[in-house]
Design an enzyme around this catalytic site. Structure first.
Site: not given
Ligand code: EPZ
Length: 417
Positions: A117, A122-123, A397, A22, A327, A305, A93
């Site tokens: 996943c 994931r909005p 992955r 990540n 989360v 994670d 993602r």
């Molecule tokens: C990153 O995902 C990681 N992936 C995820 O790891 C990790 O679980 C996550 O951060 C939280 O730490 C990568 O870095 C490639 P977020 P990301 O934006 O960026 C909501 C793994 O297993 N949200 O911090 O997608 C979202 O739905 C993966 O390695 C919105 O609502 O995470 C979630 O509920 C899984 N609108 C929360 O925020 C948005 O525009 C956290 O998402 C963006 C996010």
């Protein structure tokens, strides 16, 4: 493709953490901000990196990956084609992280809506809102994310939620915007600091990396650099939990103990003996784990994670534990698989009540996603007897040579194509 695991063997020995998935995928996207070559070291040999290479080549970057040396060289000298429609992007993602650099460098981007996943919707609203704040047009249309803006202008932006991906995208876009951008309530994950460190070496003016507020002063262009990816705290943490579950003793090397703090605190509460030094964690577990309560939060809270991995440990604890997953809305998918192995888990809204049992028994289980899959392997390591874990392509992955690392720790595991 599946694993056959003969559980019941305590893991012993030492294992090195891979480079952080990540961080690597976001660093790879950020190299598009310069026309110069960028060298990345300590890149994990995992499917998500290969998928990212496919997308970088689609937009016109030259990419070479020396897998033996874990080194990637990316040069996006040519005019970039800011369109990402390869189906690979729909399952990655991190393809979203191409938007900020393409917007900054090529003034536009059209990216097929990334999934990742099945852990939640994931909005991308925080990403779109941030790009709009920088003066770009940004919207979702026919399953694509469209952004465009001739000249981005820096300004103060408050993130409704410390989204990792939105922080990555907005920091990258701001490096070439006009004037100063102040990003507030941003993600503080170590991978963000790693990205900012590389961008600074490329000439970006960034302050506050790793804190709740990041200030970026735009520059005209960035230059090449070489950068070593930080250790993967999730992959490394997975092996620490594996050792705890099998009541073994391991040394996790090439890690950053501070990045693992939230996990180490919980493992200690569960009864693990832990010692840390500069880049190692020594863990030993002699007894049945004690129950602990876990609430997942953005960093420096307990990482979502590593929630499924701890769930396995708590299934075997001497008492009742609570998990609250704040989360992602769908990150307890493996519960049904664990019940096949005798786990006693009650789901309540976004959480679970776990009544620890003496032992799990073998079963045939299927990985629903990346971290859930890794956690089912951990459950199989704890079950006395032969387990079959299907869906191993999910693991590939994000885990480099998982069966090799586990086998070198004494696990009886083999991959059946
Ligand atoms: C990153 O995902 C990681 N992936 C995820 O790891 C990790 O679980 C996550 O951060 C939280 O730490 C990568 O870095 C490639 P977020 P990301 O934006 O960026 C909501 C793994 O297993 N949200 O911090 O997608 C979202 O739905 C993966 O390695 C919105 O609502 O995470 C979630 O509920 C899984 N609108 C929360 O925020 C948005 O525009 C956290 O998402 C963006 C996010």
């Amino acid at each position: 493709m599946h694993f056959i695991v003969e559980g019941g063997v305590p893991l012993r020995g030492s294992v090195s953490a891979q480079g952080a998935k990540n961080s690597a995928v976001h660093l790879m996207a950020a190299t598009l901000l310069t026309a110069d070559p960028v060298i990345l070291e300590n890149v994990p040999v995992i499917q998500d990196v290969f998928s990212m290479i496919t997308l970088l080549r689609e937009v016109g970057a030259e990419v070479s990956f020396d897998t033996a040396r874990h080194r990637i060289i990316i040069t996006s000298r040519k005019e970039l084609k800011p369109e990402v429609s390869n189906p690979v992007a729909a399952n990655l993602r991190a393809s979203l992280s191409l938007a900020g650099p393409l917007l900054a460098r090529a003034k536009q981007a059209r990216i097929i809506f990334p999934g990742g996943c099945n852990i939640g919707a994931r909005p991308v609203n925080y990403h779109l809102k941030g790009f709009q704040a920088l003066g770009a047009e940004a919207r979702l249309e026919d399953g694509y994310i469209l952004v465009q803006g001739k000249r981005l202008a820096g300004r103060r932006i408050y993130l409704d939620y410390p989204s990792v991906g939105a922080t990555v995208n907005l920091v990258c876009a701001a490096t070439l915007a006009k004037g100063e951008t102040i990003l507030e309530n941003v993600a503080e994950e170590p991978e963000i600091a790693d990205l900012c460190n590389m961008l600074r070496k490329m000439g970006a003016k960034i302050r506050g990396a790793g804190t709740k507020m990041i200030q970026v002063r735009g520059v005209r262009q960035l230059h090449g650099t070489s950068h070593r990816v930080i250790p993967d705290r999730i992959e490394g943490g997975t092996y620490l939990v594996a050792a705890a579950i099998t009541r073994g003793e391991i040394i996790l090397k090439d890690t950053v103990p501070a990045h693992l703090e939230p996990l180490l605190v919980k493992l200690q509460e569960a009864g693990a003996q832990l010692e840390t030094n500069k880049n190692k964690v020594h863990l030993r577990v002699l007894h049945r784990p004690k129950p602990v309560d876990i609430k997942t939060m953005p960093y420096p809270g307990f990482p979502t994670d590593l929630q499924n991995q701890m769930l396995i440990l708590l299934c075997l604890a001497e008492g009742i534990s609570l998990i609250s997953e704040t989360v992602f809305e769908n990150r307890l998918l493996i519960t049904s698989e664990l019940r096949k192995m005798g786990a006693d888990i009650q789901l309540h809204g976004g959480g679970a009540v776990i009544h620890g049992v003496e032992s799990l028994h073998p079963a045939q289980v299927t990985a629903p996603n990346l971290r859930g899959g890794a956690s089912l392997v951990l459950a199989a390591l704890a079950a006395c007897g032969l387990c079959e874990v299907d869906g191993v392509e999910h693991l590939d992955r994000g885990y480099e040579d998982m069966e090799g690392k586990l086998a070198r720790l004494g696990a009886r595991i083999r991959r059946i194509e």
